[in-house]
Design a protein around this motif. Structure first.
Motif, short mmCIF file in Angstrom:
data_model
loop_
_atom_site.label_atom_id
_atom_site.label_comp_id
_atom_site.label_asym_id
_atom_site.label_seq_id
_atom_site.Cartn_x
_atom_site.Cartn_y
_atom_site.Cartn_z
N ILE A 8 -2.43 -7.26 1.09
CA ILE A 8 -2.69 -6.31 0.00
C ILE A 8 -3.74 -6.92 -0.92
O ILE A 8 -3.43 -7.70 -1.81
CB ILE A 8 -1.39 -5.99 -0.77
N GLY A 9 -4.99 -6.59 -0.68
CA GLY A 9 -6.09 -7.20 -1.40
C GLY A 9 -6.59 -6.37 -2.57
O GLY A 9 -5.95 -5.39 -2.97
N THR A 10 -7.75 -6.75 -3.08
CA THR A 10 -8.33 -6.05 -4.22
C THR A 10 -9.02 -4.77 -3.80
O THR A 10 -8.96 -3.77 -4.52
CB THR A 10 -9.33 -6.97 -4.94
N SER A 11 -9.66 -4.77 -2.64
CA SER A 11 -10.41 -3.59 -2.21
C SER A 11 -9.60 -2.67 -1.31
O SER A 11 -9.97 -1.51 -1.13
CB SER A 11 -11.69 -4.03 -1.47
N GLY A 12 -8.52 -3.18 -0.73
CA GLY A 12 -7.71 -2.35 0.14
C GLY A 12 -6.60 -3.15 0.80
O GLY A 12 -6.45 -4.35 0.56
N ASN A 13 -5.81 -2.46 1.60
CA ASN A 13 -4.74 -3.11 2.35
C ASN A 13 -5.13 -3.22 3.82
O ASN A 13 -5.51 -2.23 4.45
CB ASN A 13 -3.43 -2.32 2.24
N VAL A 28 -5.84 -2.49 10.98
CA VAL A 28 -6.46 -1.34 10.33
C VAL A 28 -6.47 -1.58 8.82
O VAL A 28 -5.56 -2.20 8.28
CB VAL A 28 -5.71 -0.03 10.68
N THR A 29 -7.51 -1.08 8.16
CA THR A 29 -7.65 -1.26 6.71
C THR A 29 -7.77 0.10 6.03
O THR A 29 -8.43 1.00 6.54
CB THR A 29 -8.89 -2.11 6.38
N HIS A 30 -7.10 0.21 4.89
CA HIS A 30 -7.23 1.42 4.08
C HIS A 30 -7.62 1.01 2.66
O HIS A 30 -6.93 0.22 2.02
CB HIS A 30 -5.90 2.20 4.04
N ALA A 31 -8.74 1.53 2.19
CA ALA A 31 -9.28 1.15 0.89
C ALA A 31 -8.60 1.94 -0.23
O ALA A 31 -8.06 3.03 -0.04
CB ALA A 31 -10.78 1.39 0.85
N TYR A 32 -8.64 1.36 -1.44
CA TYR A 32 -8.21 2.07 -2.64
C TYR A 32 -9.11 1.68 -3.79
O TYR A 32 -9.92 0.75 -3.71
CB TYR A 32 -6.74 1.80 -2.97
N ASN A 33 -8.99 2.41 -4.88
CA ASN A 33 -9.91 2.26 -6.01
C ASN A 33 -9.46 1.16 -6.97
O ASN A 33 -8.27 0.87 -7.11
CB ASN A 33 -10.03 3.57 -6.78
N THR A 34 -10.43 0.57 -7.62
CA THR A 34 -10.20 -0.37 -8.70
C THR A 34 -10.91 0.18 -9.94
O THR A 34 -12.07 0.59 -9.86
CB THR A 34 -10.73 -1.77 -8.37
N HIS A 35 -10.21 0.19 -11.06
CA HIS A 35 -10.76 0.76 -12.29
C HIS A 35 -11.25 -0.37 -13.19
O HIS A 35 -10.45 -1.15 -13.73
CB HIS A 35 -9.69 1.59 -13.00
N TYR A 36 -12.56 -0.50 -13.36
CA TYR A 36 -13.17 -1.49 -14.25
C TYR A 36 -13.61 -0.79 -15.53
O TYR A 36 -14.32 0.21 -15.49
CB TYR A 36 -14.40 -2.13 -13.60
N TRP A 49 -1.39 1.25 -3.59
CA TRP A 49 -0.98 0.19 -2.66
C TRP A 49 0.04 0.74 -1.66
O TRP A 49 -0.07 0.52 -0.46
CB TRP A 49 -0.33 -0.98 -3.40
N TRP A 50 1.03 1.44 -2.19
CA TRP A 50 2.08 1.99 -1.34
C TRP A 50 1.53 3.01 -0.35
O TRP A 50 1.88 3.00 0.85
CB TRP A 50 3.17 2.61 -2.21
N ASN A 51 0.67 3.87 -0.82
CA ASN A 51 0.05 4.86 0.06
C ASN A 51 -0.72 4.17 1.18
O ASN A 51 -0.65 4.58 2.35
CB ASN A 51 -0.89 5.75 -0.76
N ALA A 52 -1.44 3.09 0.85
CA ALA A 52 -2.20 2.35 1.86
C ALA A 52 -1.28 1.69 2.88
O ALA A 52 -1.58 1.66 4.09
CB ALA A 52 -3.08 1.29 1.18
N VAL A 53 -0.15 1.16 2.42
CA VAL A 53 0.81 0.54 3.34
C VAL A 53 1.39 1.59 4.28
O VAL A 53 1.52 1.35 5.50
CB VAL A 53 1.93 -0.17 2.55
N CYS A 54 1.70 2.76 3.76
CA CYS A 54 2.24 3.83 4.60
C CYS A 54 1.23 4.28 5.66
O CYS A 54 1.56 4.40 6.85
CB CYS A 54 2.65 5.03 3.74
N ILE A 55 0.00 4.50 5.23
CA ILE A 55 -1.04 4.98 6.15
C ILE A 55 -1.33 3.95 7.23
O ILE A 55 -1.41 4.26 8.43
CB ILE A 55 -2.31 5.34 5.37
N THR A 56 -1.51 2.70 6.82
CA THR A 56 -1.87 1.66 7.80
C THR A 56 -0.73 1.34 8.75
O THR A 56 -0.96 1.06 9.94
CB THR A 56 -2.34 0.37 7.09
N THR A 57 0.51 1.39 8.26
CA THR A 57 1.64 1.13 9.15
C THR A 57 1.72 2.20 10.24
O THR A 57 1.90 1.90 11.43
CB THR A 57 2.96 1.09 8.36
#
Length: 511
Positions: A8-13, A28-36, A49-57
């Motif tokens: 579970i990284g900064t740019s995606g899982n 497989v990798t699924h990206a998510y947003n970071t708010h700066y 994070w959870w959505n990315a874990v569900c999709i990639t699993t």
């Protein structure tokens, strides 16, 4: 049987499926947003994070065409040093303040009024800075009191995913350490630091070993992820420390270096390495009772990439024309330069520096340029400068353990010329694994396997690591580089007043 590792990284899982015998099946990798925003504020939505874990699993299971009941366990390597506040039902109360956020300067100062930097360092193994979870939680308390009052527990990324899968609130030593209120001497939450911070210990979850089975996948989580209900969920650890497992750094003196945009060098010891100058940090290891001393620099491979993008546009054009890599042409020129870059020295501080300088005002600098210097000299000096800086960190680690070989991962490990420079400056054998970007995933898979009972101990990493190459130090080069290493230190100290002037003129903020 199979194991799933989530990084579970900064740019995606990144989710990776391994067989029990250590073979990588698919990932497989699924990206998510970071708010700066607000210059130094950085947040993420934990539900992403959870959505990315569900999709990639689900993708892993579908791509590998396996029965979910064949998955023995799932575990994690997760971004550290965050602060995610959740209520008693496990619902996030606000976005997570992640590791890169630097807003909590006033809170760091509050702690400093009660505990000296040196005392803090000797409890936690780290300096008191705004980077850590405790200071961020203090900021929430001071600025969002309603959120703080509702907070049942503060979690890091992988702790939240464990919660979503099992309905259990836990953390483990490496992520507890990243909260900056974990006592390396007792492996418990530090009453002294929490008292200075005026934060209740109840806000933190129970600490369990990294190989602890937090529970089985719940019915709801099984529906969301595609995992079989009851699949074992093993705690895992913080990404920077899980990589120790993935690189085989599981016993005293076993050392690895990651050469990415930033770089770090880490070993394993039986005791914390408390450097008198506080130049390095020490993490609680994934292996119970051991420690992971570490020195991290800001801009290592990033300096080399900067060269490619600015000075080496000709090489980039040539590579594009020949469907090749610019680094091939850059390395050819570096090989034509001599040890010490024909008198050119590069200080690799383009983004300031963490270890070993802790000097945010420092800047990248070339010294010793002469009319006869070539482009190859300048390119080589960058690789040498980065390696000199890492070597200072390595020498600090060597005060605790003997280090004769270093496993190198990350993009920088691809270049043979850089690996040889490392071997000569480090005076150590440089070893290269087949998979340069999978240390976190392999470490998490081993943790999952131990938790599931598939492996007896962390030596199971030998099933995963395949070495493909190595470079031995050249005795003549080793001796020559010792002189240049001394010059590197002299040059930095000579330029410190200039860097401070630059900082004053540009209002640079310290770490």
């Amino acid at each position: 049987m199979y194991l799933i590792a989530h990084d579970i990284g900064t740019s995606g899982n990144k989710a990776t499926l391994f067989s029990a015998d250590g073979k990588l099946i698919t990932s497989v990798t699924h990206a998510y947003n970071t708010h700066y925003f607000n210059e130094t504020w950085v947040e993420q939505d934990a539900n992403d994070w959870w959505n990315a874990v569900c999709i990639t699993t689900r993708s892993l299971i579908a791509d590998a065409q396996i029965d979910p009941t064949e998955i023995a366990a799932v575990s994690f390597s997760g971004q550290m040093m965050g602060a995610l506040c959740v209520d008693k039902s496990g619902n996030p109360l606000r976005p997570s303040i992640i590791w890169a956020d630097q807003r909590a300067t006033a809170q760091s100062d509050q702690i400093a009024e009660q505990i000296t930097q040196r005392d803090f360092y000797h409890i936690v193994g780290h300096r008191n800075t705004p980077s850590y979870g405790l200071q961020k939680l203090m900021w929430i308390r001071d600025n969002e009191p309603d959120i703080y009052a509702k907070t049942y527990k503060v979690l890091n990324a992988k702790d939240f995913i464990v919660l979503k899968l099992t309905n259990q609130f836990y953390t483990e030593p490496s992520d507890a350490n990243s909260m900056a209120c974990f006592d390396l001497n007792t492996w418990e939450w530090s009453d002294k630091i929490l008292a200075a911070a005026k934060i209740s210990k109840d806000k933190f979850p129970e600490i369990k070993p990294s190989t602890f089975v937090a529970g089985g996948v719940t019915k709801d989580a099984a529906i969301a992820t595609g995992l079989a209900e009851g699949t074992k969920v093993v705690m895992g650890g913080g990404d920077g420390v899980v990589a120790n497992i993935g690189c085989g750094s599981i016993a005293p003196g076993k050392t690895y270096c990651c050469l990415g945009t930033s770089a770090w060098i880490t070993t394993t010891t039986q005791k914390p390495v408390f450097d008198p100058k506080m130049r390095t940090v020490t993490w609680a290891h994934i292996v119970p009772g051991l420690y992971a001393p570490n020195g991290t620099m800001q801009y290592a491979g990033g300096s080399y990439s900067w060269l490619k993008n600015t000075i080496c546009t000709l090489e980039s054009h040539q590579a594009e024309h020949n469907n090749s890599s610019p680094f091939i042409y850059m390395n050819e020129q570096i090989e034509q330069s001599s040890i010490g870059s024909n008198g050119v020295m590069f200080l690799p501080y383009m983004l300031g520096e963490r270890a070993p300088r802790w000097d945010m005002a420092s800047r990248g600098s070339w010294l010793g340029l002469k009319p006869e210097n070539t482009r190859g000299d300048m390119l080589r000096s960058v690789l040498e400068g980065v390696t000199f800086n890492l070597s200072i960190c390595l020498d600090i680690l060597r005060t605790q353990v003997e280090i004769n070989e270093v496993l190198v991962i990350g993009g920088g490990a691809k270049g043979k010329v850089w690996r040889q420079i490392m071997a000569d400056i480090f005076d150590a054998e440089i070893k290269v694994p087949k998979l340069l970007e999978e240390a976190g995933s392999m470490g998490a898979a081993v943790i999952a396997g131990i938790g599931a009972g598939l492996y007896d101990d962390f030596n199971a990493i030998d099933k995963f690591i395949q070495l493909t190459d190595s470079e031995m130090p050249n005795p003549t080069a080793v001796q020559a580089y010792k002189v240049y290493q001394e010059n590197f230190e002299i040059y930095y100290n000579a330029l410190k007043p200039a860097y401070e002037l630059i900082s004053k003129n540009n209002n640079v903020k310290e770490f």
